[in-house]
Design a protein around this motif. Structure first.
Motif, PDB file in Angstrom:
ATOM      1  N   ALA A  87       0.852  -1.192   0.000  1.00  0.00           N
ATOM      2  CA  ALA A  87       0.000   0.000   0.000  1.00  0.00           C
ATOM      3  C   ALA A  87       0.885   1.238   0.000  1.00  0.00           C
ATOM      4  CB  ALA A  87      -0.905  -0.011   1.236  1.00  0.00           C
ATOM      5  N   CYS A  88       0.276   2.392   0.076  1.00  0.00           N
ATOM      6  CA  CYS A  88       1.031   3.651   0.124  1.00  0.00           C
ATOM      7  C   CYS A  88       0.619   4.441   1.370  1.00  0.00           C
ATOM      8  CB  CYS A  88       0.708   4.525  -1.093  1.00  0.00           C
ATOM      9  SG  CYS A  88       1.000   3.713  -2.650  1.00  0.00           S
ATOM     10  N   GLY A  89       1.560   5.216   1.896  1.00  0.00           N
ATOM     11  CA  GLY A  89       1.261   6.191   2.948  1.00  0.00           C
ATOM     12  C   GLY A  89       0.557   5.588   4.154  1.00  0.00           C
ATOM     13  N   THR A  90      -0.497   6.258   4.542  1.00  0.00           N
ATOM     14  CA  THR A  90      -1.258   5.840   5.718  1.00  0.00           C
ATOM     15  C   THR A  90      -1.753   4.404   5.606  1.00  0.00           C
ATOM     16  OG1 THR A  90      -1.935   8.075   6.284  1.00  0.00           O
ATOM     17  CG2 THR A  90      -3.426   6.323   6.938  1.00  0.00           C
ATOM     18  N   ALA A  91      -2.195   4.031   4.418  1.00  0.00           N
ATOM     19  CA  ALA A  91      -2.715   2.673   4.224  1.00  0.00           C
ATOM     20  C   ALA A  91      -1.597   1.656   4.483  1.00  0.00           C
ATOM     21  CB  ALA A  91      -3.275   2.536   2.818  1.00  0.00           C
ATOM     22  N   ILE A 148      -4.099  -2.453   0.477  1.00  0.00           N
ATOM     23  CA  ILE A 148      -4.962  -1.589   1.294  1.00  0.00           C
ATOM     24  C   ILE A 148      -5.020  -0.223   0.630  1.00  0.00           C
ATOM     25  CG2 ILE A 148      -5.408  -0.667   3.601  1.00  0.00           C
ATOM     26  CD1 ILE A 148      -3.569  -2.745   4.766  1.00  0.00           C
ATOM     27  N   SER A 149      -6.234   0.284   0.452  1.00  0.00           N
ATOM     28  CA  SER A 149      -6.357   1.598  -0.191  1.00  0.00           C
ATOM     29  C   SER A 149      -7.698   2.227   0.155  1.00  0.00           C
ATOM     30  CB  SER A 149      -6.244   1.440  -1.709  1.00  0.00           C
ATOM     31  OG  SER A 149      -6.455   2.673  -2.349  1.00  0.00           O
ATOM     32  N   GLN A 150      -7.655   3.430   0.677  1.00  0.00           N
ATOM     33  CA  GLN A 150      -8.904   4.145   0.943  1.00  0.00           C
ATOM     34  C   GLN A 150      -9.648   4.380  -0.359  1.00  0.00           C
ATOM     35  OE1 GLN A 150     -11.796   6.843   1.048  1.00  0.00           O
ATOM     36  NE2 GLN A 150      -9.919   7.730   0.253  1.00  0.00           N
ATOM     37  N   SER A 151      -8.949   4.997  -1.312  1.00  0.00           N
ATOM     38  CA  SER A 151      -9.607   5.423  -2.552  1.00  0.00           C
ATOM     39  C   SER A 151      -9.854   4.277  -3.509  1.00  0.00           C
ATOM     40  CB  SER A 151      -8.728   6.454  -3.262  1.00  0.00           C
ATOM     41  OG  SER A 151      -7.489   5.853  -3.629  1.00  0.00           O
ATOM     42  N   GLY A 152      -8.995   3.255  -3.442  1.00  0.00           N
ATOM     43  CA  GLY A 152      -9.095   2.166  -4.416  1.00  0.00           C
ATOM     44  C   GLY A 152      -8.624   2.580  -5.794  1.00  0.00           C
ATOM     45  N   GLU A 153      -7.979   3.727  -5.892  1.00  0.00           N
ATOM     46  CA  GLU A 153      -7.549   4.222  -7.208  1.00  0.00           C
ATOM     47  C   GLU A 153      -6.058   4.560  -7.235  1.00  0.00           C
ATOM     48  OE1 GLU A 153      -9.404   4.087  -9.734  1.00  0.00           O
ATOM     49  OE2 GLU A 153     -11.431   4.007  -8.916  1.00  0.00           O
ATOM     50  N   THR A 154      -5.342   4.352  -6.150  1.00  0.00           N
ATOM     51  CA  THR A 154      -3.935   4.759  -6.102  1.00  0.00           C
ATOM     52  C   THR A 154      -3.132   4.005  -7.167  1.00  0.00           C
ATOM     53  OG1 THR A 154      -4.197   5.245  -3.786  1.00  0.00           O
ATOM     54  CG2 THR A 154      -1.944   4.924  -4.553  1.00  0.00           C
ATOM     55  N   ALA A 155      -2.452   4.761  -8.024  1.00  0.00           N
ATOM     56  CA  ALA A 155      -1.829   4.175  -9.216  1.00  0.00           C
ATOM     57  C   ALA A 155      -0.849   3.054  -8.863  1.00  0.00           C
ATOM     58  CB  ALA A 155      -1.131   5.265 -10.006  1.00  0.00           C
ATOM     59  N   LEU A 201       3.676  10.825  10.089  1.00  0.00           N
ATOM     60  CA  LEU A 201       3.179  11.250   8.764  1.00  0.00           C
ATOM     61  C   LEU A 201       2.044  12.264   8.927  1.00  0.00           C
ATOM     62  CD1 LEU A 201       3.009  10.960   5.642  1.00  0.00           C
ATOM     63  CD2 LEU A 201       1.387   9.123   6.006  1.00  0.00           C
ATOM     64  N   LYS A 202       1.120  11.939   9.855  1.00  0.00           N
ATOM     65  CA  LYS A 202      -0.040  12.828  10.045  1.00  0.00           C
ATOM     66  C   LYS A 202       0.431  14.224  10.414  1.00  0.00           C
ATOM     67  CE  LYS A 202      -2.476  11.316   8.875  1.00  0.00           C
ATOM     68  NZ  LYS A 202      -3.067  10.396   8.015  1.00  0.00           N
ATOM     69  N   LEU A 203       1.388  14.262  11.356  1.00  0.00           N
ATOM     70  CA  LEU A 203       1.850  15.558  11.831  1.00  0.00           C
ATOM     71  C   LEU A 203       2.546  16.347  10.718  1.00  0.00           C
ATOM     72  CD1 LEU A 203       2.027  16.701  14.960  1.00  0.00           C
ATOM     73  CD2 LEU A 203       4.394  16.784  14.290  1.00  0.00           C
ATOM     74  N   LYS A 204       3.441  15.673  10.000  1.00  0.00           N
ATOM     75  CA  LYS A 204       4.206  16.449   9.008  1.00  0.00           C
ATOM     76  C   LYS A 204       3.328  16.900   7.854  1.00  0.00           C
ATOM     77  CE  LYS A 204       6.652  12.488   7.516  1.00  0.00           C
ATOM     78  NZ  LYS A 204       7.940  11.873   7.576  1.00  0.00           N
ATOM     79  N   GLU A 205       2.360  16.050   7.441  1.00  0.00           N
ATOM     80  CA  GLU A 205       1.618  16.421   6.229  1.00  0.00           C
ATOM     81  C   GLU A 205       0.717  17.639   6.432  1.00  0.00           C
ATOM     82  OE1 GLU A 205      -1.245  13.554   4.611  1.00  0.00           O
ATOM     83  OE2 GLU A 205      -1.435  12.663   6.586  1.00  0.00           O
ATOM     84  N   ILE A 206       0.234  17.843   7.651  1.00  0.00           N
ATOM     85  CA  ILE A 206      -0.654  19.008   7.804  1.00  0.00           C
ATOM     86  C   ILE A 206      -0.048  20.148   8.632  1.00  0.00           C
ATOM     87  CG2 ILE A 206      -2.820  17.809   7.360  1.00  0.00           C
ATOM     88  CD1 ILE A 206      -3.295  17.706  10.355  1.00  0.00           C
ATOM     89  N   ALA A 250      -5.732  14.428   4.850  1.00  0.00           N
ATOM     90  CA  ALA A 250      -5.073  13.591   5.860  1.00  0.00           C
ATOM     91  C   ALA A 250      -6.048  12.516   6.324  1.00  0.00           C
ATOM     92  CB  ALA A 250      -4.633  14.451   7.040  1.00  0.00           C
ATOM     93  N   SER A 251      -5.671  11.297   6.102  1.00  0.00           N
ATOM     94  CA  SER A 251      -6.568  10.177   6.402  1.00  0.00           C
ATOM     95  C   SER A 251      -6.622   9.909   7.912  1.00  0.00           C
ATOM     96  CB  SER A 251      -6.037   8.954   5.676  1.00  0.00           C
ATOM     97  OG  SER A 251      -6.868   7.869   5.896  1.00  0.00           O
ATOM     98  N   THR A 252      -7.817   9.761   8.434  1.00  0.00           N
ATOM     99  CA  THR A 252      -7.968   9.422   9.855  1.00  0.00           C
ATOM    100  C   THR A 252      -8.905   8.227  10.010  1.00  0.00           C
ATOM    101  OG1 THR A 252      -9.714  11.106  10.028  1.00  0.00           O
ATOM    102  CG2 THR A 252      -7.507  11.719  10.795  1.00  0.00           C
TER     103      THR A 252
HETATM  104  C1  F6R Z   1      -2.082  10.479   4.322  1.00  0.00           C
HETATM  105  C2  F6R Z   1      -2.796   9.780   3.266  1.00  0.00           C
HETATM  106  C3  F6R Z   1      -1.997   9.110   2.216  1.00  0.00           C
HETATM  107  C4  F6R Z   1      -2.768   7.910   1.644  1.00  0.00           C
HETATM  108  C5  F6R Z   1      -2.018   7.336   0.435  1.00  0.00           C
HETATM  109  C6  F6R Z   1      -2.713   6.112  -0.115  1.00  0.00           C
HETATM  110  O1  F6R Z   1      -2.947  11.013   5.258  1.00  0.00           O
HETATM  111  O2  F6R Z   1      -3.995   9.763   3.223  1.00  0.00           O
HETATM  112  O3  F6R Z   1      -0.750   8.735   2.667  1.00  0.00           O
HETATM  113  O4  F6R Z   1      -2.902   6.942   2.637  1.00  0.00           O
HETATM  114  O5  F6R Z   1      -1.931   8.308  -0.557  1.00  0.00           O
HETATM  115  O6  F6R Z   1      -3.996   6.413  -0.533  1.00  0.00           O
HETATM  116  P1  F6R Z   1      -5.099   5.299  -0.676  1.00  0.00           P
HETATM  117  O7  F6R Z   1      -5.380   4.763   0.678  1.00  0.00           O
HETATM  118  O8  F6R Z   1      -6.273   5.991  -1.285  1.00  0.00           O
HETATM  119  O9  F6R Z   1      -4.512   4.242  -1.573  1.00  0.00           O
END
Ligand code: F6R
Length: 608
Positions: free
Chosen positions: A298-302, A345-352, A484-489, A398-400
């Motif tokens: 996954a990327c980032g928060t995920a 794992i992906s919130q958006s389901g679209e992360t390239a 990550l949360k702290l630095k990004e915002i 910022a994902s929570t």
């Molecule tokens: C940080 C944040 C990003 C996403 C990352 C993956 O708050 O939201 O790090 O987690 O870009 O995005 P998704 O989950 O949509 O694949």
């Protein structure tokens, strides 16, 4: 990333486009524009800046009036943010908006130049597509779009209008997301459902290479090969209110407060007779019991949710779990076999990058499981199995709440896997599951109990240039997300370190007053973590310790302590996450930052 909208109906098109684009602001953007059919001609308004700049410009220079058109928010990739690089872009008879990247745009531009089409105004790849469409346009829009689709390489979604096809909008998708909304006598296109939810909850998902033609308040679909298509109409199970701030000053704060409900909605349907039951997602104990290795990518928060998953699955199910960043994994020729499970794992389901890993994993024959928040998104549709998280729309960049529900799914999976592998018995699985069921209430009380302290401690962070997050074991996995949360915002430089690793180099960074946030919720490692806290304190650090309410920590070690409820060690991430989110939130607020739309960031990263 860029947002696309389009409209054909009876309403004032400019108003609809601007209102829909407002709902896509969360994706991140630096310029905006629209193109509307006005008295049979295409009128374009665009500018660098926010949507308010576009509105102001239209007030000054005249607002396009009509009932059909396309709109765009741009997140710059090719060419700096500027008026001229803003979308829409036009050829002589074609105007388009575009989300994504055209990888071969330089070759296509060369081809156009060689064919005496050298009227380029911008630095964008998008303008090349507009010119190419124009080059091939022979009066038949579908034929022209199909021809151009065969020549484009990359990921993209396009909204297109042809000057000689008034009141008609064409749309096409390849990788980048695009939906078509169907209202009463009106139709929409959008990069995401929130853009149109005010007008309709009914929408179609455009698949790879499919073309939509929006005309007379209705839509027709055809395939890349020109065949007419019947498509399934979906209905969003949330409404406009869910996508509004609901009295909170920021979406991020609202989403932090929504976590108890999101967790409840995610876990409740997956518990049967006190045990995890993921069968509605195509996952049975037999499937889970047979995998040799698990890869979470996954990327980032995920990805950070995956780190917590690794600790919990390895601890309970005794299966080896590798967690990797999607942009790295996809290019390192990973060793995957048919006995492996790849979890995306992906919130958006679209992360390239995450999507690319899914495609790669499927080619190797490994089983793929997607944990995704957005229904019908590409990753959800392409994976062998999918567990939807039910966080509802997450608007703040910022994902929570999406992270919190990803954690809860990690626990469900770990419990079921451990039980399926015979590592825990039925009673233990029930006991663990019953602990998870209590989480919504516990998270709620945690938010209420730590909010004031987090607000106060954040005032101590705002002057920092740099800080460290430290922890051991699960606390280390958590501190990655806190950092990550702290630095990004907040825009304060922050790194997370395994507390035991500090002495191997990083401790040299500690100077007088530098904040160090220690996550110390793992009782079995508490003494060791406290030693590390004392080491940084002795070198002048200002220490902030996140620990449980019973933790016996020498008050000398901590300048500030944020206490959360005491739970079983494995479950502590579900509560320790809350103060980390609130610290980031209030630090950003106190610094006067744009909390929901931090600079340079996009919500859905649909390009590499
Ligand atoms: C940080 C944040 C990003 C996403 C990352 C993956 O708050 O939201 O790090 O987690 O870009 O995005 P998704 O989950 O949509 O694949």
């Amino acid at each position: 990333m860029c947002g696309i909208v389009g409209y054909v109906g009876r309403r004032d098109c400019t108003d609809v486009l601007v209102s829909a684009l407002t709902k896509l602001e969360y994706r991140g953007y630096d310029s905006a524009g629209i193109a509307v059919f006005e008295n049979g001609k295409i009128a374009v308004a665009k500018t660098k800046g926010r949507l308010s700049d576009l509105t102001a410009k239209m007030e000054r220079e005249g607002k396009p009036k009509g009932h059909a058109g396309i709109g765009h928010t741009r997140w710059a990739t090719h060419g700096e943010p500027s008026d001229v690089n803003s979308h829409p872009h036009s050829g002589r008879r074609v105007t388009i908006v575009h989300n994504g990247i055209i990888e071969n745009y330089k070759q296509l531009k060369q081809f156009l130049i060689e064919n005496e089409r050298d009227e380029f105004l911008s630095d964008t790849d998008t303008e090349v597509v507009a010119q190419l469409l124009d080059f091939y346009y022979d009066g038949n829009p579908i034929r022209c779009i199909r021809k151009v689709l065969h020549e484009l390489r990359g990921s993209f979604a396009l909204g297109i209008v042809f000057a000689d096809r008034p009141e008609t909008v064409y749309a096409v998708r390849c990788e980048s997301p695009l939906i078509v909304g169907q209202g009463q006598g009106e139709v929409f296109i959008a990069s995401d459902v929130p853009a149109i939810i005010k007008y309709t909850k009914d929408y179609y998902l455009l698949e790879q290479g499919e073309i939509a033609v929006l005309k007379n308040g209705a839509v027709q679909f055809c395939s890349l090969h020109g065949r007419m298509l019947e498509k399934e109409l979906h209905t969003a199970d949330w409404d406009e209110d869910s996508a509004e701030k609901g009295g909170y000053p920021h979406y991020m704060l609202k989403e932090i407060h929504e976590q108890p409900v999101s967790v409840k909605t995610t876990i409740t349907p997956r518990i049967e007779d006190g045990l995890p039951d993921l069968s509605e997602c195509g996952i049975t104990p037999e499937t889970l019991g047979k995998f040799q290795n698990i890869f979470i990518v996954a990327c980032g928060t995920a990805m950070h949710a995956g780190m917590v998953g690794k600790y919990v699955i390895e601890k309970l199910a005794r299966v080896s779990v590798t967690v990797d960043i999607a942009s790295e994994f996809r290019y390192r020729d990973p060793l995957l076999t048919t006995n492996d499970l790849v979890i995306i794992i992906s919130q958006s389901g679209e992360t390239a990058d995450s999507k690319a890993v899914l495609t790669l994993a499927k080619k190797t024959g490994a089983k793929t499981l997607a944990i995704v928040n957005v229904k019908g998104s590409s990753i959800a549709r392409e994976a062998d199995m999918v567990i939807y998280t039910h966080a509802g729309p997450e608007i703040a960049v910022a994902s929570t709440k999406a992270y919190m529900v990803q954690l809860s799914v990690m626990y469900l999976l770990a419990f079921e896997m451990a039980y399926a592998k015979g590592r825990i018995d039925r009673d233990e699985c029930r006991r663990l599951t019953s602990e998870l069921v209590k989480m919504p209430e516990v998270i709620e009380s945690t938010i209420n109990s730590v909010v004031d302290m987090c607000q106060f401690v954040s005032t101590k962070l705002i002057t920092a240039d740099s800080l460290l997050y430290i922890g051991r074991g699960l606390d280390y996995a958590l501190s990655m997300e806190g950092s990550l949360k702290l630095k990004e915002i907040s825009y304060i430089h922050s790194e997370s370190y395994a507390a035991g690793e500090l002495k191997h180099g990083t401790i040299s960074l500690i100077t007088d007053g530098m904040p160090v946030i220690a996550v110390a919720t793992q009782n079995s490692l508490l003494e060791k973590t406290v030693s590390n806290i004392k080491e940084v304190k002795a070198r002048g650090a200002m220490t902030i310790v996140i620990c449980d309410e019973e933790a016996d920590i020498d008050p000398e070690a901590a300048d500030y302590m944020i206490r959360v409820p005491k739970l079983a060690e494995l479950l502590m991430p579900m509560v320790a996450t809350v103060p980390m989110q609130l610290l980031a939130y209030y630090t950003s607020v106190n610094k006067g930052n744009d909390v929901d739309k931090p600079r340079n960031l996009a919500k859905s990263v649909t390009v590499e």
